[in-house]
Design a protein around this motif. Structure first.
Motif, PDB file in Angstrom:
ATOM      1  N   ARG A  63      -0.137  -9.681 -11.702  1.00  0.00           N
ATOM      2  CA  ARG A  63       1.274 -10.019 -11.575  1.00  0.00           C
ATOM      3  C   ARG A  63       1.802  -9.503 -10.250  1.00  0.00           C
ATOM      4  O   ARG A  63       1.277  -8.541  -9.678  1.00  0.00           O
ATOM      5  CB  ARG A  63       2.088  -9.439 -12.730  1.00  0.00           C
ATOM      6  CG  ARG A  63       2.136  -7.920 -12.800  1.00  0.00           C
ATOM      7  CD  ARG A  63       2.879  -7.490 -14.054  1.00  0.00           C
ATOM      8  NE  ARG A  63       2.965  -6.032 -14.155  1.00  0.00           N
ATOM      9  CZ  ARG A  63       3.501  -5.396 -15.188  1.00  0.00           C
ATOM     10  NH1 ARG A  63       4.013  -6.079 -16.213  1.00  0.00           N
ATOM     11  NH2 ARG A  63       3.551  -4.076 -15.207  1.00  0.00           N
ATOM     12  N   THR A  90      10.541 -13.821 -16.449  1.00  0.00           N
ATOM     13  CA  THR A  90      11.758 -13.092 -16.130  1.00  0.00           C
ATOM     14  C   THR A  90      12.283 -12.440 -17.404  1.00  0.00           C
ATOM     15  O   THR A  90      12.473 -13.134 -18.410  1.00  0.00           O
ATOM     16  CB  THR A  90      12.830 -14.025 -15.545  1.00  0.00           C
ATOM     17  OG1 THR A  90      12.300 -14.690 -14.392  1.00  0.00           O
ATOM     18  CG2 THR A  90      14.064 -13.234 -15.139  1.00  0.00           C
ATOM     19  N   ALA A 121       5.563  -8.670  -8.662  1.00  0.00           N
ATOM     20  CA  ALA A 121       7.016  -8.582  -8.753  1.00  0.00           C
ATOM     21  C   ALA A 121       7.636  -8.801  -7.374  1.00  0.00           C
ATOM     22  O   ALA A 121       6.958  -8.611  -6.363  1.00  0.00           O
ATOM     23  CB  ALA A 121       7.420  -7.219  -9.305  1.00  0.00           C
ATOM     24  N   LEU A 168      12.210 -17.275 -19.279  1.00  0.00           N
ATOM     25  CA  LEU A 168      13.221 -16.225 -19.332  1.00  0.00           C
ATOM     26  C   LEU A 168      13.291 -15.678 -20.751  1.00  0.00           C
ATOM     27  O   LEU A 168      13.492 -16.441 -21.702  1.00  0.00           O
ATOM     28  CB  LEU A 168      14.576 -16.806 -18.917  1.00  0.00           C
ATOM     29  CG  LEU A 168      15.794 -15.881 -19.047  1.00  0.00           C
ATOM     30  CD1 LEU A 168      15.633 -14.671 -18.145  1.00  0.00           C
ATOM     31  CD2 LEU A 168      17.071 -16.651 -18.710  1.00  0.00           C
ATOM     32  N   PRO A 183      12.286  -5.229 -18.573  1.00  0.00           N
ATOM     33  CA  PRO A 183      12.727  -5.827 -17.301  1.00  0.00           C
ATOM     34  C   PRO A 183      11.721  -5.620 -16.179  1.00  0.00           C
ATOM     35  O   PRO A 183      11.583  -6.495 -15.310  1.00  0.00           O
ATOM     36  CB  PRO A 183      14.048  -5.097 -17.036  1.00  0.00           C
ATOM     37  CG  PRO A 183      14.574  -4.769 -18.387  1.00  0.00           C
ATOM     38  CD  PRO A 183      13.351  -4.430 -19.201  1.00  0.00           C
ATOM     39  N   LEU A 199       6.135 -17.840 -13.774  1.00  0.00           N
ATOM     40  CA  LEU A 199       7.157 -16.819 -13.627  1.00  0.00           C
ATOM     41  C   LEU A 199       7.632 -16.321 -14.979  1.00  0.00           C
ATOM     42  O   LEU A 199       8.018 -17.116 -15.848  1.00  0.00           O
ATOM     43  CB  LEU A 199       8.340 -17.380 -12.840  1.00  0.00           C
ATOM     44  CG  LEU A 199       9.552 -16.457 -12.667  1.00  0.00           C
ATOM     45  CD1 LEU A 199       9.166 -15.207 -11.882  1.00  0.00           C
ATOM     46  CD2 LEU A 199      10.687 -17.208 -11.969  1.00  0.00           C
ATOM     47  N   THR A 240       9.116  -8.274 -15.178  1.00  0.00           N
ATOM     48  CA  THR A 240       9.493  -9.465 -14.427  1.00  0.00           C
ATOM     49  C   THR A 240       8.587  -9.633 -13.213  1.00  0.00           C
ATOM     50  O   THR A 240       8.469  -8.721 -12.384  1.00  0.00           O
ATOM     51  CB  THR A 240      10.963  -9.381 -13.981  1.00  0.00           C
ATOM     52  OG1 THR A 240      11.806  -9.401 -15.143  1.00  0.00           O
ATOM     53  CG2 THR A 240      11.321 -10.543 -13.063  1.00  0.00           C
ATOM     54  N   SER A 288      15.278 -10.281 -19.040  1.00  0.00           N
ATOM     55  CA  SER A 288      16.662  -9.831 -18.878  1.00  0.00           C
ATOM     56  C   SER A 288      16.935  -8.622 -19.758  1.00  0.00           C
ATOM     57  O   SER A 288      16.398  -8.503 -20.858  1.00  0.00           O
ATOM     58  CB  SER A 288      17.629 -10.958 -19.230  1.00  0.00           C
ATOM     59  OG  SER A 288      17.485 -11.321 -20.592  1.00  0.00           O
TER      60      SER A 288
END
Length: 121
Positions: free
Chosen positions: A38, A118, A40, A11, A87, A116, A90, A120
């Motif tokens: 990737r 992520t 999403a 994250l 963002p 993963l 992600t 923010s």
């Protein structure tokens, strides 16, 4: 057979950086291309970047200037440096390898399980 193991996801706040790693083991001499993809949530898996045995690289337009792929042959590892994360970056990031010179998803011979990322806002 080739085994691929990704790591380095997590994250991160928008604007931050991450370095993903993919360690290859097994019959790696058969590999001509290694790539990052990737996926999403709710979207199809998309190609991000590749590197060939001779060091040639290419990037999807959406990541040019922010993503850098590299390799360390001594460690049988490729890396994906991701800067200025957004963002929309992600996703689960997958490492893949092919014995042919291709990056078509269906033609990749080996896949890792993914890591993963992520971001923010």
């Amino acid at each position: 057979q080739v085994q691929l193991v990704e790591s380095g996801g997590g994250l991160v706040q928008a604007g931050g950086s991450l370095r993903l790693s993919c360690v290859a083991s097994g019959s790696i001499r058969s590999i001509n291309v290694m790539a990052w993809y990737r996926q999403a949530p709710g979207k199809q898996r998309e190609w991000v970047t590749f590197i060939t045995n001779d060091g040639s690289t290419n990037y999807a337009d959406s990541v040019k200037g922010r993503f850098t792929i590299s390799r360390d042959n001594a460690k049988s590892t490729i890396y994906l440096q991701i800067n200025n994360l957004k963002p929309e970056d992600t996703a689960v990031y997958y490492c893949a390898a092919a014995t042919r010179y291709t990056v078509v998803v269906a033609q990749m011979d080996y896949w890792g399980k993914g890591t993963l990322v992520t971001v923010s806002s």
